[in-house]
Design an enzyme around this catalytic site. Sequence first.
Site, PDB file in Angstrom:
ATOM      1  N   LYS A 188       6.401   3.071  -5.917  1.00 56.64           N
ATOM      2  CA  LYS A 188       6.289   3.402  -4.481  1.00 56.64           C
ATOM      3  C   LYS A 188       6.687   2.185  -3.642  1.00 56.64           C
ATOM      4  O   LYS A 188       7.422   2.310  -2.656  1.00 56.64           O
ATOM      5  CB  LYS A 188       4.850   3.793  -4.173  1.00 56.64           C
ATOM      6  CG  LYS A 188       4.481   3.775  -2.697  1.00 56.64           C
ATOM      7  CD  LYS A 188       3.027   4.115  -2.449  1.00 56.64           C
ATOM      8  CE  LYS A 188       2.118   2.929  -2.525  1.00 56.64           C
ATOM      9  NZ  LYS A 188       2.088   2.075  -1.333  1.00 56.64           N
ATOM     10  N   ASN A 189       6.230   1.005  -4.047  1.00 59.75           N
ATOM     11  CA  ASN A 189       6.434  -0.186  -3.209  1.00 59.75           C
ATOM     12  C   ASN A 189       7.834  -0.771  -3.321  1.00 59.75           C
ATOM     13  O   ASN A 189       8.187  -1.659  -2.543  1.00 59.75           O
ATOM     14  CB  ASN A 189       5.359  -1.232  -3.505  1.00 59.75           C
ATOM     15  CG  ASN A 189       3.991  -0.759  -3.016  1.00 59.75           C
ATOM     16  OD1 ASN A 189       3.897   0.241  -2.291  1.00 59.75           O
ATOM     17  ND2 ASN A 189       2.950  -1.443  -3.431  1.00 59.75           N
ATOM     18  N   CYS A 239      -3.122   1.309   4.047  1.00 58.75           N
ATOM     19  CA  CYS A 239      -4.556   1.230   3.759  1.00 58.75           C
ATOM     20  C   CYS A 239      -5.234   0.282   4.746  1.00 58.75           C
ATOM     21  O   CYS A 239      -4.651  -0.692   5.211  1.00 58.75           O
ATOM     22  CB  CYS A 239      -4.769   0.727   2.342  1.00 58.75           C
ATOM     23  SG  CYS A 239      -4.094   1.851   1.120  1.00 58.75           S
ATOM     24  N   ARG A 245      -3.705  -5.892   9.720  1.00 57.28           N
ATOM     25  CA  ARG A 245      -2.476  -6.046   8.906  1.00 57.28           C
ATOM     26  C   ARG A 245      -1.343  -6.352   9.874  1.00 57.28           C
ATOM     27  O   ARG A 245      -0.504  -5.532  10.182  1.00 57.28           O
ATOM     28  CB  ARG A 245      -2.217  -4.789   8.079  1.00 57.28           C
ATOM     29  CG  ARG A 245      -3.287  -4.563   7.011  1.00 57.28           C
ATOM     30  CD  ARG A 245      -2.989  -3.429   6.087  1.00 57.28           C
ATOM     31  NE  ARG A 245      -1.919  -3.740   5.142  1.00 57.28           N
ATOM     32  CZ  ARG A 245      -1.502  -2.864   4.216  1.00 57.28           C
ATOM     33  NH1 ARG A 245      -2.017  -1.656   4.174  1.00 57.28           N
ATOM     34  NH2 ARG A 245      -0.528  -3.182   3.383  1.00 57.28           N
ATOM     35  N   ASP A 299      -3.221  -5.206  -5.855  1.00 59.86           N
ATOM     36  CA  ASP A 299      -3.248  -3.742  -5.970  1.00 59.86           C
ATOM     37  C   ASP A 299      -3.910  -3.257  -7.252  1.00 59.86           C
ATOM     38  O   ASP A 299      -4.085  -2.048  -7.428  1.00 59.86           O
ATOM     39  CB  ASP A 299      -1.830  -3.176  -5.878  1.00 59.86           C
ATOM     40  CG  ASP A 299      -1.237  -3.375  -4.502  1.00 59.86           C
ATOM     41  OD1 ASP A 299      -0.009  -3.226  -4.362  1.00 59.86           O
ATOM     42  OD2 ASP A 299      -1.996  -3.707  -3.574  1.00 59.86           O
ATOM     43  N   ARG A 341      -1.317   9.263  -2.365  1.00 66.39           N
ATOM     44  CA  ARG A 341      -0.239   8.462  -1.745  1.00 66.39           C
ATOM     45  C   ARG A 341       0.527   7.653  -2.781  1.00 66.39           C
ATOM     46  O   ARG A 341       1.663   7.281  -2.568  1.00 66.39           O
ATOM     47  CB  ARG A 341      -0.833   7.508  -0.710  1.00 66.39           C
ATOM     48  CG  ARG A 341      -1.438   8.194   0.497  1.00 66.39           C
ATOM     49  CD  ARG A 341      -1.951   7.200   1.487  1.00 66.39           C
ATOM     50  NE  ARG A 341      -0.913   6.227   1.792  1.00 66.39           N
ATOM     51  CZ  ARG A 341      -1.173   5.048   2.367  1.00 66.39           C
ATOM     52  NH1 ARG A 341      -2.404   4.712   2.673  1.00 66.39           N
ATOM     53  NH2 ARG A 341      -0.193   4.208   2.622  1.00 66.39           N
TER      54      ARG A 341
HETATM   55  C1  EPZ Z   1       2.622  -4.691   0.472  1.00 71.14           C
HETATM   56  O1  EPZ Z   1       1.877  -4.645   1.677  1.00 71.14           O
HETATM   57  C2  EPZ Z   1       2.212  -3.453  -0.309  1.00 71.14           C
HETATM   58  N1  EPZ Z   1       2.538  -2.259   0.453  1.00 71.14           N
HETATM   59  C3  EPZ Z   1       0.713  -3.475  -0.617  1.00 71.14           C
HETATM   60  O2  EPZ Z   1       0.439  -2.389  -1.491  1.00 71.14           O
HETATM   61  C4  EPZ Z   1       0.378  -4.765  -1.361  1.00 71.14           C
HETATM   62  O3  EPZ Z   1      -1.026  -4.833  -1.520  1.00 71.14           O
HETATM   63  C5  EPZ Z   1       0.873  -5.971  -0.579  1.00 71.14           C
HETATM   64  O4  EPZ Z   1       2.282  -5.848  -0.317  1.00 71.14           O
HETATM   65  C6  EPZ Z   1       0.662  -7.274  -1.334  1.00 71.14           C
HETATM   66  O5  EPZ Z   1       1.300  -7.229  -2.572  1.00 71.14           O
HETATM   67  C7  EPZ Z   1       3.811  -1.802   0.409  1.00 71.14           C
HETATM   68  O6  EPZ Z   1       4.666  -2.376  -0.223  1.00 71.14           O
HETATM   69  C8  EPZ Z   1       4.081  -0.557   1.194  1.00 71.14           C
HETATM   70  P1  EPZ Z   1       1.898  -8.484   2.701  1.00 71.14           P
HETATM   71  P2  EPZ Z   1       2.266  -5.673   2.869  1.00 71.14           P
HETATM   72  O7  EPZ Z   1       2.782  -8.550   3.893  1.00 71.14           O
HETATM   73  O8  EPZ Z   1       3.721  -5.900   2.878  1.00 71.14           O
HETATM   74  C9  EPZ Z   1      -0.812 -11.006   5.737  1.00 71.14           C
HETATM   75  C10 EPZ Z   1      -0.638  -0.476  -2.265  1.00 71.14           C
HETATM   76  O9  EPZ Z   1      -1.786  -0.363  -2.695  1.00 71.14           O
HETATM   77  N2  EPZ Z   1       0.319 -10.895   6.672  1.00 71.14           N
HETATM   78  O10 EPZ Z   1       2.327  -9.149   1.442  1.00 71.14           O
HETATM   79  O11 EPZ Z   1       1.612  -5.200   4.108  1.00 71.14           O
HETATM   80  C11 EPZ Z   1      -1.464  -9.663   5.457  1.00 71.14           C
HETATM   81  O12 EPZ Z   1      -2.406  -9.325   6.444  1.00 71.14           O
HETATM   82  C12 EPZ Z   1      -0.387  -1.301  -1.040  1.00 71.14           C
HETATM   83  O13 EPZ Z   1       0.390   0.014  -2.802  1.00 71.14           O
HETATM   84  C13 EPZ Z   1       0.218 -11.508   7.923  1.00 71.14           C
HETATM   85  O14 EPZ Z   1      -0.783 -12.117   8.260  1.00 71.14           O
HETATM   86  O15 EPZ Z   1       1.524  -6.987   2.360  1.00 71.14           O
HETATM   87  C14 EPZ Z   1      -2.095  -9.886   4.102  1.00 71.14           C
HETATM   88  O16 EPZ Z   1      -3.332 -10.560   4.298  1.00 71.14           O
HETATM   89  C15 EPZ Z   1      -1.665  -1.773  -0.387  1.00 71.14           C
HETATM   90  N3  EPZ Z   1       1.276 -11.406   8.775  1.00 71.14           N
HETATM   91  C16 EPZ Z   1      -1.105 -10.820   3.412  1.00 71.14           C
HETATM   92  O17 EPZ Z   1      -0.329 -11.419   4.460  1.00 71.14           O
HETATM   93  C17 EPZ Z   1       2.420 -10.727   8.439  1.00 71.14           C
HETATM   94  O18 EPZ Z   1       3.359 -10.683   9.272  1.00 71.14           O
HETATM   95  C18 EPZ Z   1      -0.155 -10.105   2.450  1.00 71.14           C
HETATM   96  O19 EPZ Z   1       0.462  -9.056   3.152  1.00 71.14           O
HETATM   97  C19 EPZ Z   1       2.497 -10.113   7.174  1.00 71.14           C
HETATM   98  C20 EPZ Z   1       1.440 -10.213   6.298  1.00 71.14           C
END
Ligand code: EPZ
Length: 419
Positions: free
Chosen positions: A22-23, A117, A122, A306, A400
Amino acid sequence: MNKIVVSGGRRLSGEITVGGSKNAALPILFGGIVTGESCVFSNLPRVSDVLKALEILKFLGARIRFLQSGDVRVDYSGVRAGCAPCSLTSAIRGSTYLLGAMLAQFGRAELGGAGGCDFGARPIDQHLMGFERMGARVSCLENSVLIEAPNGLHGARIPLAMPSVGATANLMIAASLAEGETVIENAAAEPHVAALAAFLCDAGARITGVGTDSVRVIGVQKLYGVQNSIIPDMIEAGTYLCAGVACGGPVRVRAVCPAHLTPLLDTFSKMGVKVQTGEDSVTVTALERYRCIDVVTGPFPAFPTDLQPQIAALFCLGNRAMGEGSVTELVFRSRFRYIEELRRMGAIVSIQDRCAHIQPSVLQARKLRSPDLRGGAALLLAALATNGQSEITNAATVGRGYEHLEAKLRALGAHITVF
Ligand code: EPZ
């Protein structure tokens, strides 16, 4: 999928075939906008998040065809600059990838809201910082963000504050058509980020350094439609392997890339779980009891966030787990909502800041409510391993990310019904 009913306490064993990630599918589907042509995707998981992404693309003008072969053709030539309704985009976190793709292709992107989620805030500040460094103007409106680059994007050095998967992917997409070289520093190295880079490179992009913390993109004038096979879903695979550990096994997952599962398999080995890996398969057996250990999540190649709820559920199972364990969540600020539900089953978990300390206990079947995608999967694992009938409501959250959930678990011997 609204409710899952499980008659737990049975041994699970057998083999399942894992679907596409999915990701990986989400950034690739939205990233295809920058080709402006037709792309054909195989191994595309029909999970609700991916189907929602296709709905959004259709709204924006793409033509979607589900082919006899099972592949999906997306013709992006009809996509026009515009803003998909918040009612669509707010359903999935993957909508954020529209920003990089629409900005690169049309010099303008607007997003009313992205979902995903609920782990607390986020933000997308890192995405927006990167677009601004590439010459775009960002306007945060009342209910949407508008990003404009009427003169196109130019290359830039983009130092990410954290190795954000979303920001790395979004900025790679945007930089692929920018003028000059972009360097994304502190980039994410997850397999699905590498899969996106491979898709863009097949389409004519010039991206190097993926898998390291510094990704370089040299923008090109034009990208082209391609075929792409979505990589296996390492989180789906990991979840079924956790089911094998929770309920004895042996459970084999097929059509996987074992290298993507290394952090989990190393953890299983430390727990005393028997792990066997083949070229595209992994088998786990836990007929004996296993040890609880301390797990800390982080960006790849650390233990994936995850799979954090799932491994925590394993540590709760008093009929199998020995000693005490902990999970420390360093990626998201609050990803422990599922623990309240495990406590209702009798789990003994104490949370201090980002760390959940777990003492195995004999759990009781209960009526539960899934808080989110992977939290719901953790509750399902606990229910499968616990004698008696459990119910999990709000199960659409689980749908999902897990295609054919009922059929796959039944193939392993689970007594499960999805309503
Ligand atoms: C992706 O989310 C995945 N979702 C998530 O999977 C996964 O948990 C996550 O990456 C980490 O591996 C999809 O790919 C659709 P991040 P994403 O940007 O991109 C902070 C699942 O279960 N951050 O790596 O949103 C953020 O708040 C889902 O399949 C900022 O502060 O994750 C978090 O604390 C859940 N500012 C950390 O970084 C930003 O601009 C990591 O977020 C971006 C992120």
